[in-house]
Design a protein around this motif. Structure first.
Motif, PDB file in Angstrom:
ATOM      1  N   UNK A  39      41.930  12.274   9.684  1.00  0.00           N
ATOM      2  CA  UNK A  39      41.258  13.324   8.911  1.00  0.00           C
ATOM      3  C   UNK A  39      41.284  12.983   7.426  1.00  0.00           C
ATOM      4  N   UNK A  40      42.382  12.444   6.947  1.00  0.00           N
ATOM      5  CA  UNK A  40      42.450  12.026   5.537  1.00  0.00           C
ATOM      6  C   UNK A  40      41.431  10.928   5.251  1.00  0.00           C
ATOM      7  N   UNK A  41      41.246  10.018   6.194  1.00  0.00           N
ATOM      8  CA  UNK A  41      40.241   8.953   6.019  1.00  0.00           C
ATOM      9  C   UNK A  41      38.841   9.557   5.961  1.00  0.00           C
ATOM     10  N   UNK A  42      38.572  10.547   6.802  1.00  0.00           N
ATOM     11  CA  UNK A  42      37.266  11.223   6.786  1.00  0.00           C
ATOM     12  C   UNK A  42      37.039  11.889   5.436  1.00  0.00           C
ATOM     13  N   UNK A  43      38.051  12.603   4.940  1.00  0.00           N
ATOM     14  CA  UNK A  43      37.948  13.284   3.645  1.00  0.00           C
ATOM     15  C   UNK A  43      37.729  12.263   2.531  1.00  0.00           C
ATOM     16  N   UNK A  69      47.820   9.449  21.262  1.00  0.00           N
ATOM     17  CA  UNK A  69      49.243   9.452  21.605  1.00  0.00           C
ATOM     18  C   UNK A  69      49.830   8.042  21.453  1.00  0.00           C
ATOM     19  N   UNK A  70      49.102   7.030  21.910  1.00  0.00           N
ATOM     20  CA  UNK A  70      49.569   5.650  21.756  1.00  0.00           C
ATOM     21  C   UNK A  70      49.713   5.272  20.279  1.00  0.00           C
ATOM     22  N   UNK A  71      48.790   5.713  19.455  1.00  0.00           N
ATOM     23  CA  UNK A  71      48.873   5.413  18.020  1.00  0.00           C
ATOM     24  C   UNK A  71      50.097   6.073  17.397  1.00  0.00           C
ATOM     25  N   UNK A  72      50.387   7.306  17.791  1.00  0.00           N
ATOM     26  CA  UNK A  72      51.592   7.971  17.281  1.00  0.00           C
ATOM     27  C   UNK A  72      52.848   7.249  17.760  1.00  0.00           C
ATOM     28  N   UNK A  73      52.852   6.831  19.014  1.00  0.00           N
ATOM     29  CA  UNK A  73      53.996   6.088  19.547  1.00  0.00           C
ATOM     30  C   UNK A  73      54.200   4.796  18.757  1.00  0.00           C
ATOM     31  N   UNK A  74      53.109   4.107  18.471  1.00  0.00           N
ATOM     32  CA  UNK A  74      53.204   2.863  17.703  1.00  0.00           C
ATOM     33  C   UNK A  74      53.776   3.119  16.313  1.00  0.00           C
ATOM     34  N   UNK A  75      53.347   4.212  15.675  1.00  0.00           N
ATOM     35  CA  UNK A  75      53.869   4.542  14.344  1.00  0.00           C
ATOM     36  C   UNK A  75      55.368   4.811  14.378  1.00  0.00           C
ATOM     37  N   UNK A 121      56.341  11.545   8.061  1.00  0.00           N
ATOM     38  CA  UNK A 121      55.225  10.622   8.267  1.00  0.00           C
ATOM     39  C   UNK A 121      54.051  11.396   8.868  1.00  0.00           C
ATOM     40  N   UNK A 122      52.860  10.947   8.566  1.00  0.00           N
ATOM     41  CA  UNK A 122      51.650  11.580   9.096  1.00  0.00           C
ATOM     42  C   UNK A 122      51.356  11.068  10.500  1.00  0.00           C
ATOM     43  N   UNK A 123      50.804  11.937  11.315  1.00  0.00           N
ATOM     44  CA  UNK A 123      50.352  11.538  12.648  1.00  0.00           C
ATOM     45  C   UNK A 123      49.021  10.806  12.519  1.00  0.00           C
ATOM     46  N   UNK A 124      48.585  10.194  13.597  1.00  0.00           N
ATOM     47  CA  UNK A 124      47.303   9.487  13.580  1.00  0.00           C
ATOM     48  C   UNK A 124      46.146  10.455  13.323  1.00  0.00           C
ATOM     49  N   UNK A 182      54.097  16.111  20.668  1.00  0.00           N
ATOM     50  CA  UNK A 182      55.533  15.875  20.463  1.00  0.00           C
ATOM     51  C   UNK A 182      55.736  14.696  19.515  1.00  0.00           C
ATOM     52  N   UNK A 183      55.001  13.617  19.732  1.00  0.00           N
ATOM     53  CA  UNK A 183      55.126  12.450  18.857  1.00  0.00           C
ATOM     54  C   UNK A 183      54.705  12.786  17.424  1.00  0.00           C
ATOM     55  N   UNK A 184      53.662  13.607  17.262  1.00  0.00           N
ATOM     56  CA  UNK A 184      53.241  14.041  15.927  1.00  0.00           C
ATOM     57  C   UNK A 184      54.352  14.852  15.264  1.00  0.00           C
ATOM     58  N   UNK A 185      55.016  15.699  16.045  1.00  0.00           N
ATOM     59  CA  UNK A 185      56.134  16.475  15.513  1.00  0.00           C
ATOM     60  C   UNK A 185      57.294  15.589  15.090  1.00  0.00           C
ATOM     61  N   UNK A 186      57.578  14.555  15.875  1.00  0.00           N
ATOM     62  CA  UNK A 186      58.638  13.612  15.503  1.00  0.00           C
ATOM     63  C   UNK A 186      58.278  12.861  14.229  1.00  0.00           C
ATOM     64  N   UNK A 187      57.013  12.475  14.102  1.00  0.00           N
ATOM     65  CA  UNK A 187      56.565  11.827  12.869  1.00  0.00           C
ATOM     66  C   UNK A 187      56.723  12.777  11.676  1.00  0.00           C
ATOM     67  N   UNK A 188      56.326  14.011  11.854  1.00  0.00           N
ATOM     68  CA  UNK A 188      56.434  15.002  10.770  1.00  0.00           C
ATOM     69  C   UNK A 188      57.889  15.202  10.358  1.00  0.00           C
ATOM     70  N   UNK A 189      58.807  15.188  11.338  1.00  0.00           N
ATOM     71  CA  UNK A 189      60.219  15.384  11.004  1.00  0.00           C
ATOM     72  C   UNK A 189      60.773  14.206  10.204  1.00  0.00           C
ATOM     73  N   UNK A 190      60.078  13.075  10.240  1.00  0.00           N
ATOM     74  CA  UNK A 190      60.456  11.904   9.448  1.00  0.00           C
ATOM     75  C   UNK A 190      59.571  11.774   8.203  1.00  0.00           C
TER      76      UNK A 190
END
Length: 162
Positions: free
Chosen positions: A75-79, A135-141, A67-70, A57-65
């Motif tokens: 994954x972008x950092x890995x790439x 989840x905590x990281x997404x909440x912090x974002x 913003x990327x989720x944690x 849910x938090x990732x979806x809220x970030x996406x609606x703004x």
């Protein structure tokens, strides 16, 4: 018996309680607080599924703004490391394979498909820990305060890092 509306369908209600209007943000906060409480009680299966729901849910809220989720950031950092160093982090797996791997335990605990083995092997502690951390990281974002987030961090420091 009266009817309530769920999307476009009308579902009969028992009439015990009125409908609740609640934000997705509040739902995610409640889920994550409960997941942490369950983790602290060492009830890892429910902690995984609740934290996973909150994380999504938090990732979806970030996406609606926009913003990327944690998970997306990770994954972008890995790439990026792969491209810059040639190291095959995460076994060289594709993005969707990494996402599926990180959510594998949650999905195995929530679903059962025809032909799947009824027995699974999973490190419940580790999976609960990492799902809560995501989840905590997404909440912090989202600048969302999680009431017992510090209790979780303190438990980890006291029980794991000492």
């Amino acid at each position: 018996m009266e009817d309530i509306t769920l999307g476009a369908m009308r579902t009969p209600t028992l009439g015990f309680d009125e409908d609740t209007n609640i934000s997705k943000r509040e739902i995610a906060v409640i889920q994550l607080n409960e997941a942490i409480s369950l983790f602290l009680e060492q009830k890892f299966i429910c902690a995984i599924t609740l934290a996973g729901a909150s994380e999504a849910v938090l990732a979806g809220l970030l996406a609606s703004q926009s913003h990327a989720s944690i998970v997306e950031d990770s994954v972008e950092a890995i790439v990026s490391v792969r491209e810059n160093t040639g190291l095959m982090l995460a076994g060289g797996r594709k993005k969707n394979e990494i996402y599926n791997d990180w959510n594998s335990a949650r999905n195995k605990l929530k679903h059962h498909a025809k032909g799947e083995d009824e027995q699974i092997s999973v490190n419940l502690f580790d999976e609960a820990y990492w799902m809560i951390k995501r989840a905590l990281a997404n909440a912090e974002k989202l600048a969302v305060q999680i009431e017992n987030g510090q209790d979780f961090e303190n438990w980890v420091i006291f029980n794991i890092n000492m």
